[in-house]
Design an enzyme around this catalytic site. Structure first.
Site, mmCIF file in Angstrom:
data_model
loop_
_atom_site.group_PDB
_atom_site.id
_atom_site.type_symbol
_atom_site.label_atom_id
_atom_site.label_comp_id
_atom_site.label_asym_id
_atom_site.label_seq_id
_atom_site.Cartn_x
_atom_site.Cartn_y
_atom_site.Cartn_z
ATOM 1 N N HIS A 65 1.434 3.831 1.861
ATOM 2 C CA HIS A 65 1.925 4.609 2.998
ATOM 3 C C HIS A 65 3.452 4.676 2.924
ATOM 4 O O HIS A 65 4.103 3.696 2.542
ATOM 5 C CB HIS A 65 1.453 3.996 4.324
ATOM 6 C CG HIS A 65 0.029 4.355 4.645
ATOM 7 N ND1 HIS A 65 -0.767 3.610 5.479
ATOM 8 C CD2 HIS A 65 -0.733 5.411 4.230
ATOM 9 C CE1 HIS A 65 -1.960 4.188 5.567
ATOM 10 N NE2 HIS A 65 -1.966 5.269 4.819
ATOM 11 N N ASP B 233 5.908 4.500 4.909
ATOM 12 C CA ASP B 233 6.768 3.527 5.581
ATOM 13 C C ASP B 233 6.796 2.185 4.859
ATOM 14 O O ASP B 233 7.510 1.271 5.276
ATOM 15 C CB ASP B 233 6.352 3.357 7.050
ATOM 16 C CG ASP B 233 4.909 2.932 7.225
ATOM 17 O OD1 ASP B 233 4.045 3.479 6.510
ATOM 18 O OD2 ASP B 233 4.629 2.068 8.058
ATOM 19 N N HIS B 234 6.021 2.058 3.765
ATOM 20 C CA HIS B 234 6.036 0.823 2.975
ATOM 21 C C HIS B 234 6.576 1.023 1.558
ATOM 22 O O HIS B 234 6.798 0.046 0.853
ATOM 23 C CB HIS B 234 4.634 0.213 2.907
ATOM 24 C CG HIS B 234 4.183 -0.345 4.218
ATOM 25 N ND1 HIS B 234 4.125 -1.693 4.473
ATOM 26 C CD2 HIS B 234 3.831 0.269 5.371
ATOM 27 C CE1 HIS B 234 3.728 -1.886 5.725
ATOM 28 N NE2 HIS B 234 3.534 -0.710 6.296
ATOM 29 N N HIS C 166 -7.652 -1.658 5.269
ATOM 30 C CA HIS C 166 -6.756 -0.696 5.905
ATOM 31 C C HIS C 166 -7.241 0.710 5.561
ATOM 32 O O HIS C 166 -8.186 0.878 4.787
ATOM 33 C CB HIS C 166 -5.317 -0.939 5.398
ATOM 34 C CG HIS C 166 -4.261 -0.205 6.169
ATOM 35 N ND1 HIS C 166 -4.225 -0.190 7.534
ATOM 36 C CD2 HIS C 166 -3.205 0.547 5.764
ATOM 37 C CE1 HIS C 166 -3.193 0.539 7.930
ATOM 38 N NE2 HIS C 166 -2.565 0.997 6.877
ATOM 39 N N ASP D 24 -0.485 -4.153 5.725
ATOM 40 C CA ASP D 24 -1.199 -3.581 6.876
ATOM 41 C C ASP D 24 -2.686 -3.838 6.729
ATOM 42 O O ASP D 24 -3.310 -3.343 5.783
ATOM 43 C CB ASP D 24 -0.973 -2.069 6.927
ATOM 44 C CG ASP D 24 0.457 -1.725 7.320
ATOM 45 O OD1 ASP D 24 1.287 -2.645 7.399
ATOM 46 O OD2 ASP D 24 0.730 -0.529 7.545
ATOM 47 N N HIS E 33 5.928 -5.960 11.771
ATOM 48 C CA HIS E 33 5.299 -4.640 11.743
ATOM 49 C C HIS E 33 4.834 -4.249 13.151
ATOM 50 O O HIS E 33 3.668 -3.950 13.397
ATOM 51 C CB HIS E 33 4.119 -4.648 10.753
ATOM 52 C CG HIS E 33 3.650 -3.267 10.357
ATOM 53 N ND1 HIS E 33 2.642 -2.619 11.016
ATOM 54 C CD2 HIS E 33 4.066 -2.425 9.390
ATOM 55 C CE1 HIS E 33 2.436 -1.437 10.447
ATOM 56 N NE2 HIS E 33 3.290 -1.294 9.451
ATOM 57 N N HIS F 105 0.845 -1.199 0.000
ATOM 58 C CA HIS F 105 0.000 0.000 0.000
ATOM 59 C C HIS F 105 0.875 1.242 0.000
ATOM 60 O O HIS F 105 2.073 1.182 0.237
ATOM 61 C CB HIS F 105 -0.978 -0.017 1.177
ATOM 62 C CG HIS F 105 -0.324 0.035 2.525
ATOM 63 N ND1 HIS F 105 0.459 -0.995 3.019
ATOM 64 C CD2 HIS F 105 -0.343 0.989 3.490
ATOM 65 C CE1 HIS F 105 0.885 -0.673 4.227
ATOM 66 N NE2 HIS F 105 0.420 0.533 4.535
#
Lengths: 321, 321
Positions: free
Chosen positions: A65, A67-68, A140, A210, A268, A63
């Site tokens: 975000h 941090d990914h 999510h 996530d 995670h 996804h």
């Protein structure tokens, strides 16, 4: 037999800690590198794990975000500077292409190799002779795509007694039968199916990204050899897991159990936890075969009929656990 | 006296190595955190150095190459998640605002504190009671802005003998004179200038970013207490320094010498060098007071009249060098 190794490149949620980097998981299968998520710092972890920037590589993003996926920028730039010529395939949600394009514009980086961005959808998104990559949507705060790497069935075990019974002499003809070819013996054809046992299952690796646990994912992750699942929170922060659309360690264990998966690896982790033994313990109450990941944890995943995963230490030796 | 500490958060050029992260330098002065460049991984280095995400902070970007600014995304997101309310000022070249805006759109991150992006230009870009931040353009493949932090002059040393001569009794009146106030003694005014020595110079820290050495920079960095300069290459790769618009360690030393700077710290080393002792040695032939930076190197920079820099080890004790 094909070796399938997994290295956890980053195991922290949202914010890195002293000992945990942001989300990234590497699978090395038959020499090919498959990376799932690339949070900030992934290229550094790739250097530490000595995975190299010039090998056959595919990157899958769960996804959008930061941090990914922010680590993609550095990986692509460093690959380009390292003189990569092999193509790189990157799979992810729709906005990924735009993000890479805009970033390249602002940061003025050129890409000296074919960079192919694929928008993912539910179903099979990549297939080779040996395996498939499948996708299912999770739940999510932004569209999250869970991934499964599923190996195709392998040929059955070769039965020497049967081969001899059909008059096949030892040597080259045995090899040909083992590799799936029919052979001729005294003008009679012998088929592989006559001398091989039943087809054997391949490995199935599930990676959640996530997400909340959902019935769809329970089905999608059915009978994983290894399930890697969102374990952001401990039980006492269950309310945060619901609010922020993540899972607790216990919820990860429940889905591992109900999907009849074998090994569960938790990852995670919220940076609020200075240790995750308690999260591991919460999960083991539901699904005993559970391990909490740490950065640079590496393991060899066996075929379903070949026992348990082997954890390696940094030197590649079997680790004491 | 105000402590001025420097921590090297990342010292590798272009690509991180096992032991070196991407460009970032932190100055902690009087509790304020000033960060110069923020390559990928800077938020991790901030966590390792325990600098915190909620303090008074300003970030200065030298140029828009990814290895100098991509880390901003993670810093801003993590500050927001850490509940920051203090404003953050970010200074950099013109495209910086667009890059942050577009990234926030694609990565859908909200910023819960005032984020102020300032486009830099040559000259003074920030000034407080105590110091100024100055900018001069370097020579690189994309506009690169070198920075100087220059402290204002400090009051001179208090002379007790003179104070007594003018009839000022010890105690509160001395303090007031020392802090720059005039005082009255028996209806006569005594001014600070009568009892204080000459004003003393503050510290001057120069940070080059990525650049060729130029006459403009030689002037800009005149008499730095500490000069931190691009040292991407060793002498045998001089041709690469010219081609790619960087500097060699020796060129950094030449500009340190000609600008009459005191301590030179080399940083931004090409990942091709597994050790940088030879680069340090090349520079020391020209400018003996030279040190090659490493990640998490920290030092206290003294005032010009107070001796040499003090290097600290990870526990904050004076390091053996």
């Amino acid at each position: 037999m094909v070796e399938l190794k997994i290295i956890f490149l980053g195991t922290s949620a949202a914010t890195p800690t002293k000992s945990r980097g942001l989300s990234s998981i590497a699978i090395i299968r038959d020499g090919e590198l498959l990376i799932f998520d690339a949070g900030e710092g992934t290229q550094h972890a790739i250097a530490v794990a000595k995975l190299g920037l010039n090998r056959e590589t595919k990157i899958f993003i769960t996804h959008m975000h930061g941090d990914h996926c922010v680590g993609l920028l550095g990986i692509i730039q460093s690959m380009s500077m390292a003189g990569r010529v092999k193509p790189l395939d990157v799979y992810g949600p729709e906005p990924l292409g735009g993000f890479l394009r805009e970033s390249a514009k602002y940061l003025r980086f050129g890409v000296n190799f074919p960079l192919r961005v694929h928008q993912v959808h539910e179903g099979v998104i990549h297939e080779t002779r040996d395996y498939k990559i499948l996708v299912a949507q999770g739940e999510h705060s932004t569209p999250n795509f869970s991934y499964v790497l599923e190996e195709k069935k392998r040929r059955g075990v070769f039965n020497p007694a049967k081969a001899l019974k059909y008059g096949v002499p030892t040597g080259e003809l045995w090899s040909r039968l083992q590799s799936g070819e029919s052979v001729k013996v005294k003008n009679r054809s012998v088929k592989p199916s006559q001398v091989l046992g039943a087809e054997r299952s391949g490995r199935k690796i599930g990676i959640s990204g996530d997400t909340r646990p959902t019935p769809k994912l329970e089905k999608f992750f059915s009978k994983c050899t290894l399930l890697i699942f969102d374990s952001t929170y401990s039980e006492r922060h269950q309310y945060l897991a619901k609010e922020r659309l993540h899972s607790t360690a216990k919820e990860a264990a429940k889905i591992a159990k109900s999907s009849r998966s074998n090994l569960l690896i938790l990852t995670h982790f919220s940076s609020r936890y200075s240790e995750v033994n308690s999260l591991e313990a919460e999960a083991r109450q539901i699904h005993p075969n559970t391990i909490a990941a740490y950065d640079m944890m590496r393991l060899i995943v066996p075929y379903p009929d070949q026992g348990e995963a082997k954890f390696l230490d940094i030197s590649g030796e079997q680790a004491n656990r």
